[in-house]
Design an enzyme around this catalytic site. Sequence first.
Site, PDB file in Angstrom:
ATOM      1  N   HIS A  98       0.839  -1.193   0.000  1.00 58.46           N
ATOM      2  CA  HIS A  98       0.000   0.000   0.000  1.00 58.46           C
ATOM      3  C   HIS A  98       0.879   1.250   0.000  1.00 58.46           C
ATOM      4  O   HIS A  98       1.963   1.249   0.576  1.00 58.46           O
ATOM      5  CB  HIS A  98      -0.928  -0.009   1.213  1.00 58.46           C
ATOM      6  CG  HIS A  98      -1.693  -1.275   1.372  1.00 58.46           C
ATOM      7  ND1 HIS A  98      -2.566  -1.730   0.402  1.00 58.46           N
ATOM      8  CD2 HIS A  98      -1.701  -2.211   2.359  1.00 58.46           C
ATOM      9  CE1 HIS A  98      -3.094  -2.881   0.802  1.00 58.46           C
ATOM     10  NE2 HIS A  98      -2.579  -3.194   1.976  1.00 58.46           N
ATOM     11  N   HIS A 266       3.449  -7.802   1.292  1.00 57.24           N
ATOM     12  CA  HIS A 266       2.889  -8.812   2.180  1.00 57.24           C
ATOM     13  C   HIS A 266       1.834  -9.639   1.463  1.00 57.24           C
ATOM     14  O   HIS A 266       1.336  -9.262   0.396  1.00 57.24           O
ATOM     15  CB  HIS A 266       2.268  -8.165   3.423  1.00 57.24           C
ATOM     16  CG  HIS A 266       1.109  -7.263   3.124  1.00 57.24           C
ATOM     17  ND1 HIS A 266       1.260  -5.969   2.659  1.00 57.24           N
ATOM     18  CD2 HIS A 266      -0.241  -7.455   3.203  1.00 57.24           C
ATOM     19  CE1 HIS A 266       0.089  -5.408   2.487  1.00 57.24           C
ATOM     20  NE2 HIS A 266      -0.852  -6.295   2.800  1.00 57.24           N
ATOM     21  N   ARG A 285      -0.451  -4.578  -6.502  1.00 53.43           N
ATOM     22  CA  ARG A 285      -0.209  -6.016  -6.429  1.00 53.43           C
ATOM     23  C   ARG A 285       1.101  -6.393  -7.112  1.00 53.43           C
ATOM     24  O   ARG A 285       1.505  -5.772  -8.088  1.00 53.43           O
ATOM     25  CB  ARG A 285      -1.382  -6.776  -7.059  1.00 53.43           C
ATOM     26  CG  ARG A 285      -2.685  -6.550  -6.310  1.00 53.43           C
ATOM     27  CD  ARG A 285      -3.870  -7.206  -6.987  1.00 53.43           C
ATOM     28  NE  ARG A 285      -5.100  -6.994  -6.199  1.00 53.43           N
ATOM     29  CZ  ARG A 285      -5.866  -5.925  -6.288  1.00 53.43           C
ATOM     30  NH1 ARG A 285      -5.571  -4.972  -7.165  1.00 53.43           N
ATOM     31  NH2 ARG A 285      -6.928  -5.795  -5.527  1.00 53.43           N
TER      32      ARG A 285
END
Length: 407
Positions: A98, A266, A285
């Site tokens: 993010h 992650h 992503r």
Amino acid sequence: MHELVGALRSYAWGSRTALAQLCGRPVPSAHPEAELWFGAHPADPAHVRIDGHTRSLLELLSADPDRELGSAATEFGDRLPFLLKILAAEEPLSLQAHPSSAQAHAGFERENLARVPFDSPMRNYRDGNHKPELVVALDRFEALAGFREPLRTVRLFRALDVPGLHPYADLLAAQPDSAGLRTLFTTWITLPHAALSKLLPQVLDGCVQYLSCSTEGRKEFVPEARTALELAEAYPGDAGVLAALLLNRLTLEPGQGLYLAAGNLHAYLRGLGVEIMANSDNVLRGGLTPKHVDVPELLRVLDFEPIDLPVVLPEPVGDGSVRYRAPAREFALRRYDLTAGSAQVPLTAAGPGIVLCTSGTVQLLHDDEKLVLARGAAAWISAADNDIRAQAVDGNAQLFCAGVGSV
């Protein structure tokens, strides 16, 4: 205080049993159930039950932000700055990161100027906000999070004893820092198909051999090897399987948390947990998904600085609760473990916020009002609701209280 009806989200990686069992519904569910959203996110807001009617929490906040949000409205306007979820992963989520606030603002403006439709699968930034997040395990919860210390990754490569990995082990051994990790990750995530289809089977064979001959002296990387094989089965031929070898592999026991700041690569692997995050939908992503992967933008956002296992342990507060410390202005999270027959417990700084019951049955009390929450149920507490108290009903119970800032 009012009952809050969560929005159920169905994704392929979700569970047909975990959320249904938690909420007391028939098992298995008709579709995989991945997340139960308690918040005011425009994509799927929860609904408040008031006098027998339901109303979107988004509408409630917009109609009277000063009453519902109190002083938080000064900083965040009529927007609830956090989103609370119950997350149930049966299969791995995508490898993702993010953006920071500055990156999100710049990316959102850039895509707006380029007129990328908000519903386009090619869009990276759906708002201008960052998305720090914290997940607390309700049962055993497994994840990949942050880049592992490089020399330990070199040991992993050597242990797998795969010829194709030798040059990459040498590369990282010669530069065991964030720059070396950036070089290796970039190389792997952009490997031509022919090179990837040659290297990945070798690595997977190495994982099989490592697991088959692991002795007491060779068990350090068993979880990493097993995870690589599981990811390859779910996402055959995906470069994200290689990238996952660079990340910390951790298991959270019930009650332990994991905080992820901007830029941390992650992937949640499996488990049931309570998740709280800034109210944003920005995800970049890096693989393990059929969805859009924007490699240049991902590389711009990623933080390659290696980190230790980022486990957050609950800290006793002194009022009967424990808190999960997270450096995010948008949210804070506490947990109350209520025992059968105990006195009423005041929920410190409960509003504006959301109270979620994850075990047993709880009654909330405010003046002459009483609201009973079964497991999986939640309540909205406005800033105008003072002196909220909680008490277990017919046995032990557990509550999570989500609020703004440090509560």
